[in-house]
Design a protein around this motif. Sequence first.
Motif, PDB file in Angstrom:
ATOM      1  N   LYS A  48     -14.773  13.431  12.972  1.00 41.61           N
ATOM      2  CA  LYS A  48     -14.251  12.562  12.311  1.00 41.61           C
ATOM      3  C   LYS A  48     -13.268  13.225  11.090  1.00 41.61           C
ATOM      4  O   LYS A  48     -12.360  12.747  10.783  1.00 41.61           O
ATOM      5  CB  LYS A  48     -15.146  11.739  11.638  1.00 41.61           C
ATOM      6  CG  LYS A  48     -16.050  10.822  12.678  1.00 41.61           C
ATOM      7  CD  LYS A  48     -16.936  10.065  11.918  1.00 41.61           C
ATOM      8  CE  LYS A  48     -18.017   9.218  12.935  1.00 41.61           C
ATOM      9  NZ  LYS A  48     -19.327   9.009  12.253  1.00 41.61           N
ATOM     10  N   THR A 104     -19.620  13.722  14.411  1.00 44.92           N
ATOM     11  CA  THR A 104     -19.575  13.736  12.988  1.00 44.92           C
ATOM     12  C   THR A 104     -18.650  14.715  12.371  1.00 44.92           C
ATOM     13  O   THR A 104     -17.818  14.161  11.746  1.00 44.92           O
ATOM     14  CB  THR A 104     -21.065  14.078  12.243  1.00 44.92           C
ATOM     15  OG1 THR A 104     -21.871  13.103  13.091  1.00 44.92           O
ATOM     16  CG2 THR A 104     -20.970  13.466  10.935  1.00 44.92           C
ATOM     17  N   GLU A 160     -24.726  13.671   5.849  1.00 45.38           N
ATOM     18  CA  GLU A 160     -24.503  12.562   7.080  1.00 45.38           C
ATOM     19  C   GLU A 160     -24.969  12.768   8.339  1.00 45.38           C
ATOM     20  O   GLU A 160     -25.154  11.723   8.859  1.00 45.38           O
ATOM     21  CB  GLU A 160     -22.860  12.559   7.373  1.00 45.38           C
ATOM     22  CG  GLU A 160     -21.861  12.602   6.232  1.00 45.38           C
ATOM     23  CD  GLU A 160     -20.414  12.701   6.651  1.00 45.38           C
ATOM     24  OE1 GLU A 160     -20.104  12.252   7.634  1.00 45.38           O
ATOM     25  OE2 GLU A 160     -19.781  13.260   5.724  1.00 45.38           O
ATOM     26  N   ILE A 161     -25.917  14.037   8.563  1.00 50.50           N
ATOM     27  CA  ILE A 161     -26.562  14.012   9.716  1.00 50.50           C
ATOM     28  C   ILE A 161     -28.034  14.391   9.323  1.00 50.50           C
ATOM     29  O   ILE A 161     -28.395  14.849   8.313  1.00 50.50           O
ATOM     30  CB  ILE A 161     -25.937  15.208  10.582  1.00 50.50           C
ATOM     31  CG1 ILE A 161     -25.854  16.610  10.083  1.00 50.50           C
ATOM     32  CG2 ILE A 161     -24.622  14.608  11.197  1.00 50.50           C
ATOM     33  CD1 ILE A 161     -25.523  17.570  10.866  1.00 50.50           C
ATOM     34  N   ASP A 217     -30.768  17.712  13.154  1.00 54.86           N
ATOM     35  CA  ASP A 217     -29.319  17.911  13.912  1.00 54.86           C
ATOM     36  C   ASP A 217     -28.761  19.043  13.167  1.00 54.86           C
ATOM     37  O   ASP A 217     -27.986  19.775  13.779  1.00 54.86           O
ATOM     38  CB  ASP A 217     -28.434  16.582  13.659  1.00 54.86           C
ATOM     39  CG  ASP A 217     -28.914  15.486  14.631  1.00 54.86           C
ATOM     40  OD1 ASP A 217     -29.818  15.616  15.316  1.00 54.86           O
ATOM     41  OD2 ASP A 217     -28.236  14.263  14.516  1.00 54.86           O
ATOM     42  N   TYR A 218     -28.739  19.087  11.859  1.00 53.07           N
ATOM     43  CA  TYR A 218     -28.235  20.293  11.350  1.00 53.07           C
ATOM     44  C   TYR A 218     -28.714  21.893  11.581  1.00 53.07           C
ATOM     45  O   TYR A 218     -28.068  22.599  11.770  1.00 53.07           O
ATOM     46  CB  TYR A 218     -28.345  20.100   9.674  1.00 53.07           C
ATOM     47  CG  TYR A 218     -27.705  21.135   8.916  1.00 53.07           C
ATOM     48  CD1 TYR A 218     -26.249  21.214   8.385  1.00 53.07           C
ATOM     49  CD2 TYR A 218     -28.434  22.336   8.597  1.00 53.07           C
ATOM     50  CE1 TYR A 218     -25.697  22.246   7.686  1.00 53.07           C
ATOM     51  CE2 TYR A 218     -27.980  23.269   7.698  1.00 53.07           C
ATOM     52  CZ  TYR A 218     -26.690  23.278   7.478  1.00 53.07           C
ATOM     53  OH  TYR A 218     -26.090  24.548   6.599  1.00 53.07           O
ATOM     54  N   HIS A 271     -24.278  14.756  18.388  1.00 51.85           N
ATOM     55  CA  HIS A 271     -24.283  13.867  17.473  1.00 51.85           C
ATOM     56  C   HIS A 271     -23.457  14.907  16.005  1.00 51.85           C
ATOM     57  O   HIS A 271     -22.446  14.244  15.405  1.00 51.85           O
ATOM     58  CB  HIS A 271     -25.366  13.472  16.969  1.00 51.85           C
ATOM     59  CG  HIS A 271     -25.352  12.569  15.764  1.00 51.85           C
ATOM     60  ND1 HIS A 271     -26.328  12.772  14.415  1.00 51.85           N
ATOM     61  CD2 HIS A 271     -24.751  11.420  15.401  1.00 51.85           C
ATOM     62  CE1 HIS A 271     -25.634  11.883  13.608  1.00 51.85           C
ATOM     63  NE2 HIS A 271     -24.923  11.025  14.091  1.00 51.85           N
ATOM     64  N   ALA A 272     -23.806  15.771  16.024  1.00 44.64           N
ATOM     65  CA  ALA A 272     -23.323  16.854  14.897  1.00 44.64           C
ATOM     66  C   ALA A 272     -21.763  17.046  15.119  1.00 44.64           C
ATOM     67  O   ALA A 272     -21.022  17.106  14.410  1.00 44.64           O
ATOM     68  CB  ALA A 272     -24.034  18.244  14.908  1.00 44.64           C
ATOM     69  N   VAL A 304     -20.790  18.244   6.541  1.00 49.39           N
ATOM     70  CA  VAL A 304     -21.275  16.941   6.925  1.00 49.39           C
ATOM     71  C   VAL A 304     -22.753  16.810   6.829  1.00 49.39           C
ATOM     72  O   VAL A 304     -23.645  16.032   7.165  1.00 49.39           O
ATOM     73  CB  VAL A 304     -20.786  16.483   8.373  1.00 49.39           C
ATOM     74  CG1 VAL A 304     -19.333  16.476   8.505  1.00 49.39           C
ATOM     75  CG2 VAL A 304     -21.261  17.572   9.444  1.00 49.39           C
TER      76      VAL A 304
END
Length: 382
Positions: free
Chosen positions: A236, A233, A258-259, A263-264, A229-230, A255
Amino acid sequence: MTKEQVLKVYQEKFGNDTPEVYASPGRVNLIGEHTDYNGSFVFPGAIDKGMVAAIRLNGTDKVRAYAIDLNECSEFGLNEEDLPKEGWAKYIFGVCREIVKRGGKVAGFDTVFAGDVPLGAGMSSSAALESTYAFALNDMLNLGIDTFELARIGQSTEHNYVGVKCGIMDQFASLFGKKGHLIRLDTKSMEYQYFPFNPEGYKLVLLDTVVKHELASSAYNKRRESCEHAAATIAKRHPEVKFLRDATMEMLDEVKQEISEEDYMRAKYVIEETQRVREVSDALERGDYETVGAKMYETHHGMSKLYEVSCEELDFLNGVAREHGVTGSRVMGGGFGGCTINLVKDELYDSFIADAKRQFKDKFGHEPKVYDVVISDGARKL
C-alpha cells in the motif's frame, strides 16, 4: 540400486528385451527455506541418491509398471479416466498425462524402478520419480520438451494427480543438478545460477529425526497467509512490492503497527532469509564455508523462533551440533520434523554422529537416521 540390478529385475518381469535405463536424484536445500512462495531464492543441489528406472516401449497404449522396493505392480491406460489406484503409480501416470496435455504423444511402455532416496526424509523421492519418467519419455519419444518444462510437468503431476501444491524447487533440482555445484534459483524470475560447492575437509550429512508432527499442512497455509498479508500491507505504501522478497526491514518496520505480531515475525524471517541467501552466494564464490555454516545456524534460529516451524527434536539436534563445534546446522525443509542438514569438519564427524545418536536416543527413545550426501548430477540416461 545399480543399473545392472534394475535390468535384471526388468528381464525377470518382462522378458529378455533390452530396455533403456534412466536415473534422477533427490535433493537437499542448503539455505532458502519457506522462501519459494515469497518470490525469493532457494539454493538446492542434487544428491547421490535417487531413482533408477528401466523402460521399454511395448507397442500398446498401456503402461505396465513394477515398483521393486514395494514389490507391487500396476497396469493402466493413458487416458484421464485410467488413473491407477496405487499411490506410487499416480506419479508415473501423472507425468504421462501432463505430457499429453502439452501436446506430446505418449505410447505404452513396460518399466521397473527402484530408489535409494529415503522416503519421508525431505529429500524429495517423489520429484526424483517424476523427473526420471519425464526425462526418459522426452528422450525416448523425441518430444523436444525443454528441461524447465519437464520440471513443470513434475510439479503439475503433484498438483493434479497427487494433491500436493508444491513449488518447483524439487523437480528443478532433480533435472538441473550438476556435480560439485549448488543452484541458486530465483523463484520470481526463474533465473538460476550455479555456484561451486566443493567443501574439502567437510562432510554434508543429514540427521533424520524420524518424526513428522501433524501440524505441517495447516501450519504451512497459515504462514503463507501471514507472508501474503504482510506483503500486501507494505505494498500500500510501496507498490513495487509484489512479494516479501521485494521488501526491506525498513519497509516492514513502517507497517509494524498495522499487522499482527505473528505476521511481523513471519515476514522478518523471510526478509532476513533472502539476505542470508545472498551472503551465502558470496561466501561460496570465495570458498568460505565458515560463513556458509554461520548463516545455516542463523536460518535455524529464524525458523525456530520467528517462523516457528521447528520442533523439540530438531532444536535438540541443532544444539548438539553447536556443542560439537559443527560448522553449520539447520532444519531442512518445511519443518515440524524431518531432518537437520549439517556441514561438519571431517575430524569432528565421528564423535558428532556418535554423540548425536546417543543423546537423541536417551532423550527421545530412538536414534536419528544418518544420511551422508554428496552433491551430484541431475537426470540422465545411464
